[in-house]
Design an enzyme around this catalytic site. Structure first.
Site, PDB file in Angstrom:
ATOM      1  N   HIS A 168       0.792  -1.237   0.000  1.00 40.64           N
ATOM      2  CA  HIS A 168       0.000   0.000   0.000  1.00 40.64           C
ATOM      3  C   HIS A 168       0.821   1.282   0.000  1.00 40.64           C
ATOM      4  O   HIS A 168       0.263   2.364   0.163  1.00 40.64           O
ATOM      5  CB  HIS A 168      -0.947   0.031   1.202  1.00 40.64           C
ATOM      6  CG  HIS A 168      -2.034  -0.987   1.141  1.00 40.64           C
ATOM      7  ND1 HIS A 168      -3.280  -0.726   0.600  1.00 40.64           N
ATOM      8  CD2 HIS A 168      -2.054  -2.270   1.525  1.00 40.64           C
ATOM      9  CE1 HIS A 168      -4.029  -1.810   0.685  1.00 40.64           C
ATOM     10  NE2 HIS A 168      -3.307  -2.768   1.247  1.00 40.64           N
ATOM     11  N   LYS A 205      -7.663  14.058   4.841  1.00 40.48           N
ATOM     12  CA  LYS A 205      -6.838  12.852   4.844  1.00 40.48           C
ATOM     13  C   LYS A 205      -5.839  12.974   5.979  1.00 40.48           C
ATOM     14  O   LYS A 205      -5.659  14.074   6.536  1.00 40.48           O
ATOM     15  CB  LYS A 205      -6.127  12.655   3.504  1.00 40.48           C
ATOM     16  CG  LYS A 205      -5.479  13.922   2.918  1.00 40.48           C
ATOM     17  CD  LYS A 205      -4.967  13.688   1.481  1.00 40.48           C
ATOM     18  CE  LYS A 205      -5.977  14.001   0.415  1.00 40.48           C
ATOM     19  NZ  LYS A 205      -6.166  12.936  -0.564  1.00 40.48           N
ATOM     20  N   ARG A 206      -5.188  11.854   6.338  1.00 43.12           N
ATOM     21  CA  ARG A 206      -4.148  11.920   7.330  1.00 43.12           C
ATOM     22  C   ARG A 206      -3.132  12.992   6.954  1.00 43.12           C
ATOM     23  O   ARG A 206      -2.839  13.185   5.771  1.00 43.12           O
ATOM     24  CB  ARG A 206      -3.458  10.554   7.451  1.00 43.12           C
ATOM     25  CG  ARG A 206      -4.254   9.549   8.228  1.00 43.12           C
ATOM     26  CD  ARG A 206      -4.520   9.983   9.643  1.00 43.12           C
ATOM     27  NE  ARG A 206      -3.310   9.933  10.415  1.00 43.12           N
ATOM     28  CZ  ARG A 206      -3.019   8.970  11.277  1.00 43.12           C
ATOM     29  NH1 ARG A 206      -3.872   7.985  11.503  1.00 43.12           N
ATOM     30  NH2 ARG A 206      -1.875   8.983  11.949  1.00 43.12           N
ATOM     31  N   LYS A 238       1.469  14.191   1.313  1.00 43.97           N
ATOM     32  CA  LYS A 238       0.123  14.570   0.854  1.00 43.97           C
ATOM     33  C   LYS A 238      -0.002  16.078   0.638  1.00 43.97           C
ATOM     34  O   LYS A 238      -0.973  16.557   0.068  1.00 43.97           O
ATOM     35  CB  LYS A 238      -0.928  14.083   1.855  1.00 43.97           C
ATOM     36  CG  LYS A 238      -1.037  12.555   1.928  1.00 43.97           C
ATOM     37  CD  LYS A 238      -1.991  12.135   3.044  1.00 43.97           C
ATOM     38  CE  LYS A 238      -2.028  10.630   3.272  1.00 43.97           C
ATOM     39  NZ  LYS A 238      -2.795   9.914   2.242  1.00 43.97           N
ATOM     40  N   THR A 298      -8.370   6.948  -1.960  1.00 52.04           N
ATOM     41  CA  THR A 298      -9.710   6.403  -2.184  1.00 52.04           C
ATOM     42  C   THR A 298     -10.773   7.486  -1.980  1.00 52.04           C
ATOM     43  O   THR A 298     -11.866   7.382  -2.515  1.00 52.04           O
ATOM     44  CB  THR A 298      -9.986   5.217  -1.240  1.00 52.04           C
ATOM     45  OG1 THR A 298      -9.501   5.541   0.067  1.00 52.04           O
ATOM     46  CG2 THR A 298      -9.307   3.963  -1.743  1.00 52.04           C
ATOM     47  N   LYS A 332     -14.489   8.798  -3.825  1.00 54.35           N
ATOM     48  CA  LYS A 332     -15.727   9.116  -3.105  1.00 54.35           C
ATOM     49  C   LYS A 332     -16.253  10.490  -3.504  1.00 54.35           C
ATOM     50  O   LYS A 332     -17.455  10.678  -3.732  1.00 54.35           O
ATOM     51  CB  LYS A 332     -15.483   9.056  -1.581  1.00 54.35           C
ATOM     52  CG  LYS A 332     -15.145   7.650  -1.095  1.00 54.35           C
ATOM     53  CD  LYS A 332     -14.591   7.624   0.328  1.00 54.35           C
ATOM     54  CE  LYS A 332     -14.009   6.243   0.616  1.00 54.35           C
ATOM     55  NZ  LYS A 332     -13.200   6.202   1.859  1.00 54.35           N
TER      56      LYS A 332
HETATM   57  C1  26V Z   1       1.923   1.289   7.856  1.00 52.77           C
HETATM   58  C2  26V Z   1       2.189   1.252   9.168  1.00 52.77           C
HETATM   59  C3  26V Z   1       3.551   1.104   9.566  1.00 52.77           C
HETATM   60  C4  26V Z   1       3.600   0.491  10.910  1.00 52.77           C
HETATM   61  C5  26V Z   1       2.772   1.252  11.881  1.00 52.77           C
HETATM   62  C6  26V Z   1       1.341   1.251  11.519  1.00 52.77           C
HETATM   63  C7  26V Z   1       1.144   1.359  10.084  1.00 52.77           C
HETATM   64  C8  26V Z   1      -0.133   1.525   9.640  1.00 52.77           C
HETATM   65  C9  26V Z   1      -0.380   1.571   8.319  1.00 52.77           C
HETATM   66  C10 26V Z   1       0.647   1.452   7.431  1.00 52.77           C
HETATM   67  C11 26V Z   1       0.320   1.392   6.022  1.00 52.77           C
HETATM   68  C12 26V Z   1       0.618   2.633   5.319  1.00 52.77           C
HETATM   69  C13 26V Z   1       0.184   2.451   3.955  1.00 52.77           C
HETATM   70  C14 26V Z   1      -1.159   3.052   3.685  1.00 52.77           C
HETATM   71  O1  26V Z   1      -1.962   3.342   4.528  1.00 52.77           O
HETATM   72  N1  26V Z   1      -1.373   3.242   2.416  1.00 52.77           N
HETATM   73  C15 26V Z   1      -2.553   3.826   1.893  1.00 52.77           C
HETATM   74  O2  26V Z   1      -3.379   2.774   1.422  1.00 52.77           O
HETATM   75  C16 26V Z   1      -4.564   3.235   0.815  1.00 52.77           C
HETATM   76  C17 26V Z   1      -5.378   2.017   0.460  1.00 52.77           C
HETATM   77  O3  26V Z   1      -4.715   1.246  -0.480  1.00 52.77           O
HETATM   78  C18 26V Z   1      -4.217   4.070  -0.388  1.00 52.77           C
HETATM   79  O4  26V Z   1      -5.390   4.557  -0.960  1.00 52.77           O
HETATM   80  C19 26V Z   1      -3.325   5.246   0.004  1.00 52.77           C
HETATM   81  O5  26V Z   1      -2.894   5.941  -1.131  1.00 52.77           O
HETATM   82  C20 26V Z   1      -2.112   4.727   0.766  1.00 52.77           C
HETATM   83  O6  26V Z   1      -1.367   5.794   1.305  1.00 52.77           O
END
Ligand code: 26V
Length: 836
Positions: A363, A568-569, A574, A679, A683
């Site tokens: 992701h 968004k976050r 971003k 995403t 929406k």
């Molecule tokens: C990574 C980590 C690292 C460890 C700590 C907790 C944590 C939590 C989440 C993540 C994943 C980061 C990747 C992410 O959220 N990607 C997002 O995924 C969406 C769904 O596919 C996508 O639409 C976004 O562009 C993307 O930033």
């Protein structure tokens, strides 16, 4: 206004009322008169839940009897939001409950908002998992989700009144009981941590693992109703619990703290969702969460599979497991451990089963988000630090055999290429050594995918080029993300849903399950009456948001103005910073105008929402800047009629449901090549909002669908970004040279116009020096794009047509399509129709 009675077949108001009142009396132990909205919510939820339980039971019974191949979606995050309104719509009983509650003296709208969001996720990744559950159930696919039942979800965001900074408070979402979950106190597994393992000396790789600490995993089942079907799937969330309530010996010895110590550490595992996305916390507790969850989930799948009495060699014919990012990667070594140690499967066959079972979705390509796990020393440690010890620390003793077998295979294919071997290794050398979760996920999976076309290309070219060479291209592919049109149109925008149903002359149950049907709107894009109705719906939604903001923040919002939204976050990539600097630019421009000139300017209200990771200093500083800019410009009598700005605190799924339908334009302005998909862009467009954005993520595919003339693109393209960064690092040019307009804005912030002289310097310096996210390079073209937006909006009829055409072309972005892709191309699972 929004009556749905037209397609309701089954509105038996008296029996609904009987059920609701029954729950008021016997479940809540309250009297039906003198009940508040919260009580009415609880009773209505319990009544709806009765229906869900019946459907859930017959679905699960059917799955057991028919024994189809199943798919499991492993995600540490499920950002579900509220359930009541969604369940009412999916069960097609919305109007019945609305009418019944009216008769009891309540308004369903007021009752619905009593529910707390289930916010067990950070952002896009968690919400995607929730949309995928909705689509799986709707398409009658035997798919379960597995996750953790965090006691506290994503933190509640507060904005400090004095200086505008973010504060975090816990999210005790389970404070009132949760009617949507079924505790399964009988579905319990023991999960082992630490201890030691003795490997057999027969070369089988088999081991016996003992000692250490055992923790119980208890199942809680969340019912997931499909839309317009009886199929109700399951989301199983695990809660950690001590194996023994407390240590009686310590208790008897009078050491009460010691007595509950172990029970506290056990309960801690599922206590809280980690609130950082993109920056792995590198904490032992996070690793424990991951092992606890994957071990319990696999034990549960294995028990279900054993019940079918099939040979173990057929495991992958009956089970597919989707890994949502690297977070569940330990499942790969845990399945290997079960097969080797518990089922005595020979190593080669065990590895074949593993690699036929798992599928891995990446992701993000941001390097800082890639999980590497520090080797934590073995408790009884002999100081030996290797993959074995590390993975044994929390669980499965088979990391090393995996690593060796694989290194041998790489060496065979690329003899002597030591650098390649090092890059592809599961271990990152150094002190301490670390496990590369992404590499383990790739080698343990049958397929690897990114979440939008561009992103999937980058996954292959940037993250895993060696693996593409090693395995061949066919292991890597793309599944573009999707969103559920049930929540993100029908539920959040009933006015638009009704207008679409009227216009297409199709039951909404048809187009909501086949979103390509929206193309039928194109034939009406030039119909003036339809355009007026379209515009009226948007206007109503803007008024709804305006009321909401007035209630929340006590400020009037002008629904005549254009609504511009970025939610968004908070993250540097971003580029909320680019947006706020653009707002300041607009403000300075307005200030420089005469009153007469100002009257010709497009009126605009800018909304921001989003949380910053608690430790992410620059992101928090961006929030502070936005809040303090809003405090200045919203009360400037020269400009306030033309430009205002709001940072809406505590952004959530439920807030998104109010904001998205009200947006005229939304911003998706990440540095090209950094946003995997996005995403919310989908929406907004589904709700007739237009986009201003970079050529990044799913923006590209949205433009392909709706036509480039309906999207406001700007900025440098992905292939140029690296070069530009290089220049900023090695041949820096002052901002004044590249963009005088930006320099002026930066200097204005530095001058202290927005108070807090000096505090924003660290934020501004990220742009002045290095400028990793190339704000300087993109600023002028960003401002030009916003001018184009203003010009386009001035021709309101043309704008409405763009809006209609955008919604009409969103079929591709239904999560139903995405789930079909996974079901057919990856999992090979088929739908199971439920019979009574
Ligand atoms: C990574 C980590 C690292 C460890 C700590 C907790 C944590 C939590 C989440 C993540 C994943 C980061 C990747 C992410 O959220 N990607 C997002 O995924 C969406 C769904 O596919 C996508 O639409 C976004 O562009 C993307 O930033």
């Amino acid at each position: 206004g929004n009556s749905r009675l037209t397609d309701v077949i089954n509105v038996d108001v008296p029996s609904i009322t009987k059920s609701v009142v029954g729950h008021v009396q016997t479940s809540l132990a309250r009297a039906p008169y003198n009940l508040d909205d919260l009580g009415a919510y609880q009773a209505a939820a319990l009544s709806v839940r009765d229906n869900l339980i019946v459907n859930w039971n017959s679905t699960q019974l059917n799955y057991s009897r028919k024994a189809p191949k199943r798919a499991y979606y492993l995600s540490l995050e499920f950002l579900m939001g509220r359930t009541l309104s969604n369940a009412l719509l999916n069960l097609n009983v919305f109007d019945g409950y609305s009418e019944s509650l009216n008769q009891l003296g309540f308004s369903l709208e007021d009752v619905i908002v009593q529910e707390r969001d289930a916010a067990l996720g950070n952002g896009g990744l968690g919400r995607l998992a929730a949309c995928y559950l909705d689509s799986s159930a709707t398409q009658e696919l035997p798919v379960w989700g597995y996750g953790l039942r965090y006691k506290y979800g994503i933190f509640q965001q507060l904005i400090k009144a004095d200086d505008g900074t973010q504060l975090e408070a816990p999210d005790p979402w389970l404070e009132h009981q949760n009617p949507w979950e079924l505790p399964r106190l009988d579905v319990v597994y023991e999960v082992r941590f630490y201890g030691s393992s003795q490997r057999w000396s027969d070369g089988s790789g088999r081991a016996v693992w003992s000692g250490g600490q055992e923790v119980l995993a208890v199942a809680y089942d969340v019912m997931i109703p499909g839309y317009g079907t009886k199929n109700t799937n399951n989301l199983r969330l695990w809660e950690s619990k001590p194996k023994r309530g407390f240590d009686l010996q310590s208790f008897n010895a009078g050491d009460y703290e010691r007595a509950v110590e172990t029970s506290n550490t056990a309960a801690a595992i599922t206590s809280v969702l980690y609130p950082n996305d993109h920056n792995p916390p590198g904490k032992e507790l996070r690793l424990k969460q991951q092992y606890f969850w994957t071990a319990a989930s696999l034990a549960d799948m294995m028990r279900r599979f054993k019940h079918m009495e099939k040979p173990i060699g057929e495991f992958a014919e009956y089970n597919a497991i989707q890994l949502n990012d690297t977070h569940p990667t330990l499942a790969i070594v845990e399945l290997l451990r079960i097969l080797l140690d518990e089922d005595e499967v020979p190593w080669d066959q065990a590895w074949t089963i593993v690699t036929n079972t798992f599928f891995f979705t990446n992701h993000t390509v941001l390097p800082e988000a890639l999980e590497v796990k520090v080797f934590l020393e073995f408790e009884n440690g002999n100081g030996l630090i290797d993959l074995d010890a590390s993975l044994e620390m929390v669980g499965p003793p088979h990391g090393a055999s995996t690593s060796e077998a694989y290194a041998t295979a790489v060496e065979k294919k690329f003899p002597g290429d030591r650098e390649r071997l090092a890059r592809m290794s599961l271990i990152e050398e150094g002190f301490p050594q670390q496990v590369r979760m992404a590499n383990l996920a790739v080698i343990g999976s049958r397929k690897v995918n990114g979440v939008a076309e561009l992103h999937s290309q980058l996954v292959q070219s940037i993250l895993f080029p060696d693996f593409v060479e090693f395995y061949g291209k066919s292991k890597f592919s793309n599944v573009t993300n999707g969103i559920t049109p049930r929540r993100w149109l029908d539920q959040c925008n009933p006015g638009l849903s009704q207008l679409i149903t009227d216009t297409l002359e199709l039951p909404r149950a048809v187009w909501l399950k086949d979103l390509f049907k929206l193309e039928g709107l194109l034939a009406h894009a030039d119909d003036e009456r339809f355009q007026r109705r379209w515009a009226a719906v948007k206007r109503q939604n803007k008024e709804r948001l305006a009321h909401f903001v007035e209630k929340m923040m006590g400020v009037k919002v002008d629904a005549d103005a254009m609504f511009d939204v970025q939610i968004k976050r908070l993250h540097e990539y971003k580029r909320q910073t680019l947006n706020i600097l653009g707002v300041i630019h607009r403000y300075l421009l307005l200030k420089s105008m005469t009153p007469e000139e100002r009257k010709k300017v497009n009126k605009k209200v800018v909304f921001f929402g989003g949380k910053a990771a608690p430790g992410y200093y620059v992101a928090k500083l961006t929030i502070r800047l936005i809040v303090n800019v809003s405090r200045v410009i919203n009360k400037d009598p020269d400009t306030m009629a033309y430009l205002s700005l709001f940072f809406l605190p505590d952004y959530s799924v439920s807030l998104a449901e109010v904001l998205i339908p009200a947006s005229d334009i939304s911003q998706h302005i990440s540095t090209a090549g950094t946003e995997a998909s996005g995403t919310s862009n989908m929406k907004f467009c589904l709700n007739g909002g237009l986009l201003v954005g970079t050529v990044d993520g799913a923006n590209i595919e949205i433009a392909e669908e709706v036509g480039e003339d309906n999207v406001f693109f700007f900025g440098h393209l992905t292939p140029d970004v690296d070069d530009l960064r290089y220049q900023h690092t090695y041949h820096p040019v002052p901002v004044e040279k590249k963009s005088p307009a930006l320099a002026h804005v930066l200097n204005t912030v530095s001058s202290g116009l927005f108070g807090d002289e000096g505090v924003y310097e660290p934020l501004l310096n990220t742009i002045r020096q290095g400028d990793y996210y190339i704000i300087t390079e993109d600023f002028d073209s960003y401002i030009r794009a916003l001018e184009m937006v203003d010009e386009a909006y001035a021709d309101r009829t043309e704008w409405i047509k763009k809006s209609i055409r955008t919604t009409a072309k969103m079929g591709k972005f239904s999560s139903d399509r995405a789930i079909q892709d996974y079901a057919q191309e990856y999992w090979n699972v088929e739908s199971v129709k439920i019979q009574d």
